[in-house]
Design an enzyme around this catalytic site. Structure first.
Site, short mmCIF file in Angstrom:
data_model
loop_
_atom_site.label_atom_id
_atom_site.label_comp_id
_atom_site.label_asym_id
_atom_site.label_seq_id
_atom_site.Cartn_x
_atom_site.Cartn_y
_atom_site.Cartn_z
N ASN A 43 0.91 -1.16 -0.08
CA ASN A 43 -0.12 -0.06 -0.06
C ASN A 43 0.65 1.18 0.18
OD1 ASN A 43 -1.56 2.18 1.20
ND2 ASN A 43 -3.16 0.63 1.21
N GLU A 56 -2.59 -4.78 -3.48
CA GLU A 56 -2.95 -5.45 -4.72
C GLU A 56 -2.71 -4.57 -6.02
OE1 GLU A 56 -5.67 -6.56 -1.11
OE2 GLU A 56 -4.78 -4.99 -2.05
N SER A 81 -7.75 -8.72 3.78
CA SER A 81 -8.90 -9.13 2.51
C SER A 81 -9.06 -8.07 1.67
CB SER A 81 -10.35 -9.25 3.32
OG SER A 81 -11.22 -9.50 2.40
N CYS A 83 -10.15 -5.18 -0.71
CA CYS A 83 -11.25 -4.27 -0.77
C CYS A 83 -12.15 -4.45 -2.05
CB CYS A 83 -10.88 -2.86 -0.54
SG CYS A 83 -10.07 -2.13 -2.04
N CYS A 86 -9.71 -3.60 -4.95
CA CYS A 86 -8.96 -4.50 -5.56
C CYS A 86 -9.55 -5.84 -6.06
CB CYS A 86 -7.91 -4.65 -4.54
SG CYS A 86 -6.89 -3.42 -3.86
N ASP A 145 -9.18 6.00 4.63
CA ASP A 145 -9.62 5.04 3.47
C ASP A 145 -10.62 4.00 3.97
OD1 ASP A 145 -9.26 4.03 1.05
OD2 ASP A 145 -7.46 2.79 1.40
#
Length: 152
Positions: A43, A56, A81, A83, A86, A145
Site C-alpha cells: 500500500n 494489490e 482481505s 477491498c 482490488c 480509506d
C-alpha cells in the site's frame, strides 16, 4: 491451503513491513505464477499521495502487462482481505485464487467474489497484530480509506 501458501504470504508480509517503514499502511501483496513471484507491492497511498495504490493494485502494476491467460494461472497473496476496488481488478483479470493473511481487521466483498474466485484465509496472527498495532498508532491513516466506520 497449499504447501507454498505460507512462504508466499511471508513475501507479502515483507512488502507490508516495507510500506510501514516508508510511513504508509502495512498491507502487502505478491502475485505468483508457476511457483514464482512475478509481481510484488505494498500500500503506497500515503507515500505516493495516491487514491488507488492499495497493495494489490501496486502488485498488479509492478507485475507489468501480462496476457489474459497468464493471470488465469496466478494466485495473488494479500496480507488483508481485498477491498472492493482490488477485488474488481482481481476479477477483471480472472485471477482464480486469492490467499489472504486475515480478514478480521477488514473484510472485503468476499461473499460476492467467492462466486468467481477461490478465497483462502490463512487468518495469521502476525497479519492481525501488524494491522492492530498500526491502527492503534495511526488511526487517522486507517480511517482515511477503507477503515472509516462512517462511510457515506
Amino acid at each position: 491451503m497449499r504447501k507454498d501458501d505460507l512462504k508466499f504470504m511471508q513475501a507479502a508480509i515483507r512488502e507490508a513491513r516495507q510500506g510501514l517503514r516508508e510511513g504508509g499502511i502495512p498491507i502487502g501483496a505478491v502475485l505468483v505464477k508457476g511457483g514464482r513471484i512475478i509481481g510484488r507491492g505494498h500500500n503506497r497511498r500515503v507515500q505516493k499521495k495516491s487514491a488507488i495504490l492499495h497493495a494489490e493494485m501496486d502488485c498488479l502494476e509492478n507485475a507489468g502487462r501480462l496476457k489474459a491467460r497468464d493471470y488465469r494461472l496466478c494466485t495473488i497473496y494479500s496480507t488483508l482481505s481485498p477491498c472492493p476496488m482490488c477485488t474488481g481488478a482481481i476479477l477483471l483479470y480472472k485471477i482464480p485464487r486469492v490467499v489472504m493473511g486475515e480478514n478480521r481487521t477488514f473484510k472485503g466483498p468476499e461473499s460476492w467474489s467467492r462466486r468467481f474466485t477461490k478465497l483462502v484465509n490463512l487468518d495469521l496472527p502476525e497479519c492481525r497484530e501488524m494491522m492492530a498495532d498500526f491502527i492503534r498508532r495511526r488511526p487517522e491513516l486507517w480511517n482515511e480509506d477503507i477503515g472509516e466506520k462512517d462511510r457515506r
